[in-house]
Design a protein around this motif. Sequence first.
Motif, mmCIF file in Angstrom:
data_model
loop_
_atom_site.group_PDB
_atom_site.id
_atom_site.type_symbol
_atom_site.label_atom_id
_atom_site.label_comp_id
_atom_site.label_asym_id
_atom_site.label_seq_id
_atom_site.Cartn_x
_atom_site.Cartn_y
_atom_site.Cartn_z
ATOM 1 N N ARG A 83 0.838 -1.201 0.000
ATOM 2 C CA ARG A 83 0.000 0.000 0.000
ATOM 3 C C ARG A 83 0.872 1.250 0.000
ATOM 4 N NH1 ARG A 83 -1.390 2.912 4.643
ATOM 5 N NH2 ARG A 83 -3.223 4.254 4.479
ATOM 6 N N HIS A 103 2.579 3.331 15.459
ATOM 7 C CA HIS A 103 2.459 1.930 15.045
ATOM 8 C C HIS A 103 3.661 1.455 14.232
ATOM 9 C CE1 HIS A 103 0.254 3.787 11.618
ATOM 10 N NE2 HIS A 103 0.636 2.752 10.927
ATOM 11 N N GLY A 142 -7.092 8.783 8.367
ATOM 12 C CA GLY A 142 -5.706 9.227 8.308
ATOM 13 C C GLY A 142 -4.750 8.400 9.148
ATOM 14 N N ILE A 143 -5.266 7.592 10.095
ATOM 15 C CA ILE A 143 -4.329 6.827 10.917
ATOM 16 C C ILE A 143 -3.848 5.572 10.214
ATOM 17 C CG2 ILE A 143 -5.085 7.715 13.141
ATOM 18 C CD1 ILE A 143 -6.780 5.277 13.533
ATOM 19 N N GLY A 144 -4.318 5.361 8.999
ATOM 20 C CA GLY A 144 -3.738 4.308 8.161
ATOM 21 C C GLY A 144 -3.949 2.903 8.706
ATOM 22 N N MET A 145 -2.852 2.161 8.833
ATOM 23 C CA MET A 145 -2.941 0.738 9.154
ATOM 24 C C MET A 145 -3.084 0.450 10.635
ATOM 25 S SD MET A 145 -2.899 -0.555 6.188
ATOM 26 C CE MET A 145 -2.784 -2.304 6.552
#
Lengths: 460, 375
Positions: free
Chosen positions: A52, A131, A268-271
């Motif tokens: 990604r 993360h 917006g915090i993605g994965m």
Amino acid sequence: MMGTKSEGFFSFGSITNRGAALFASSRQNVSIAPLITFRIVFGLLMFLSLIRFWYRGWITSVYVTPQFHFTYMGFEWVHPLGDLGMHLLFLTIIIAALLITLGLFYRIATVIFFIGFTYVELLDVTTYLNHYYFITLVAFLMIWLPANRDYSLDVLLQPEKRRKLVPAWTIGILRFQMAIVYIFAGLAKLDPDWLLDAQPMRTWLPAKTHLPIVGVFMYKTWVAYLFSWFGAVYDLFIVFFLINRKTRPYAYGVVVIFHIATAIFFPGIGMFPYVMIACSLIFFSGEFHERLQRFFPFYDHSVDETTYRFKYTPSVLIAIYIFLQLVIPLRFLLYPGHLFWHEEGYRFSWRVMLMEKAGSAYFTVKDKAHTIEVNNAEFLTPLQEKMMCTQPDLILKYAHHLAATYKTRGLVSPQVYGEIYVSLNGERSKLFIDTTANLAAEPVSWKHYNWVLPYSKQDK
Amino acid sequence: MFKSGHVKKIIFVLAVAVFCACSKSSDKGGETPDAFDKTAMLTNYADNLIIPGYTALQQKLQVLQTASDAFLAAPTIATQATLKTAYIDAQLQYERITSFHFGPAEVVLLDVFANFSGNLNYNFNTAGELTGFSIDSVNIEKNISTGTYNLATMDRASFYSQGFPALNYLYFGPNAIAKFGTNTAARVKYVKDVVTRLKGLTDGIITSWGTYRAEFISNTKTNSGSPIANMVNQMAYQMDLLKGPRTGWPFGKQSNGIVFATKVEAYFTGNSVALAVENINALKKTYTGGGSGKGLSDYLVALNKTQLNTDVLTQFDLVSTKLSAIPDPLSTSLTTQAAAVEAAYKEIQKLLTLLKTDVASATAVQISYVDNDGD
């Protein structure tokens, strides 16, 4: 030797004489199954996340385009490898992630993944995410864990390597890591802004009115409070409900809902949500994972009691690791001033989505014959500039870079001054640093930066 | 097989959550009105500011094309004077749509092809280098003499050789009329190509808004690339341009006080200040939504940011006043009216900070022209 039902040092079993029991139980042997699921899921998630990242063009925009990088103290030697190099590095890590999932050349794959991923993360402080730090830590732990000793290609190639039991601490250490993330994230929320003002939720939620069903509530102040308090309670206590066998399935349901909700509200915090959903599986029992794995293709149903034994249990190293994990997030206590303002000890402390902070920074470079205003866009990408404006250590690094650059442009011992305005948690922007401080002469250090102006809360 | 007790419990929790979510929606229905109707705000922008703005630009470019054709047919002082009015009128209208450079305009890169500002990531310190609102007269003359050029080429020389900067030079540059005396056909063709392209881009944008409008007004998100984020980002970007290429950089802010007089916007027509004032007034209009009660300013008030909103409005007016105090042509005033330029520059920076930091933060918009993960 029997596989014990105890689940290592995170069971609710022995609250009395915990120390001794904890040590003993961590050495007992338990089913390897949780490790196997964890390996597969973690590897797959990393594989997809990295693809990604590549697909979105971020390798280029974050690691190739910028001409200047904010390095970590002590890691100034870490440099990007150029366009081709960075893509090859990512390709290597992606392959390593796949090998981890397959359990092929596991030890080498985990070492490569850990080194490669960490190298990438060390390239630029402005890309720091909690993360990513979590992934680095888990990757490091996985190097030492025998997560390839069942249901893996390594075992298929060398059946004699198959093990059904592992020391309980190998699973316990991952649970510990999860607990650290959640509990410190929860403790970080025990903050007046978060609990009493419902900030930054109060700022962020009105931007979410587009959501179906819940959208109409997003202007309501009470909803911001509900989100803040629920988030704090969730982070503080979810681990305990995951540890408890009776509440565990319900707790995991809450984990899934909570993180899916955060993914919907804050794309917006993605994965991050998916990482937490996947990694929380480690709290389930060996029995659960064994039953789960029966659904896996080519699962070998044969049962034996082979046990993985470490040549020696690295008790001291584990103790040091645990100690560091407990202490690093608390280092902010050594610094004076408002943590959100100064951000001294803010990173590596599981402070996720905790504040809304934005800034504008104007720098002037001077010597006896020159006064030149800096055009930040000439040196930084918009993302870098955005991160730099509000974080004192990055401001200082950038100022030093400016001094060095303008020296090559003919200025004699250039002085660098910053006029920076920062807005925190919905308050009006305020002057952030001493405009008379020559940043070029201020040293980068772990000490408190006196050139950052003290924070004063004002009426909104 | 799989003893599904655990799974049942997990599913139970999920089901309860979905049930709660659904029942909540049914018992509240429409009785809780939105505190602020973002769709109405976006509709106001699309129908009262953006689409009319581009349509007006189209009309003014049509007038410009007519005047241009008359001038090209007979380049005289008289036709040039008519042309100048039409040209200035069109460029002033262009300033009124600069904060709407997203969606269809971004697809065709209107801002680089119509009025290239040189991008922000350049050092403004070398006289020879083409930066800011430079005009690449060398490349323009080369294009005319060789007759081989492609205005769609994606490089800085190409950007600096078309749109308003190129017309500014070709219509009003040194000996503009006399230059049509030699290689007339090629020169006329080039001008016509530049005008046609500028008009074509605008026509295309208006056509695209026909379909884009629905997408625009229905997207009330504020994430990167959303209409609200685009408008806030564009206002901040225009403020950056106002602070840098439009005033501060030619003024010598990046170059230790060395003035680059020729790098002001629309150098040969000498109306840089008028354009800048139009730009800031248009930004204010964007900010207030045209004073309709359905603008970003009203959104801020709905978010209880009344004081911030008042301060922003005051600052807009202050910037406009300070800019207006600089006499055109700016190329001269940079040296002769340095104090006035410096005063305007200071207020521009304050407004930029308010928009980029306070307004963006209050509306949860990220000032970042790229999307990325964060936490």
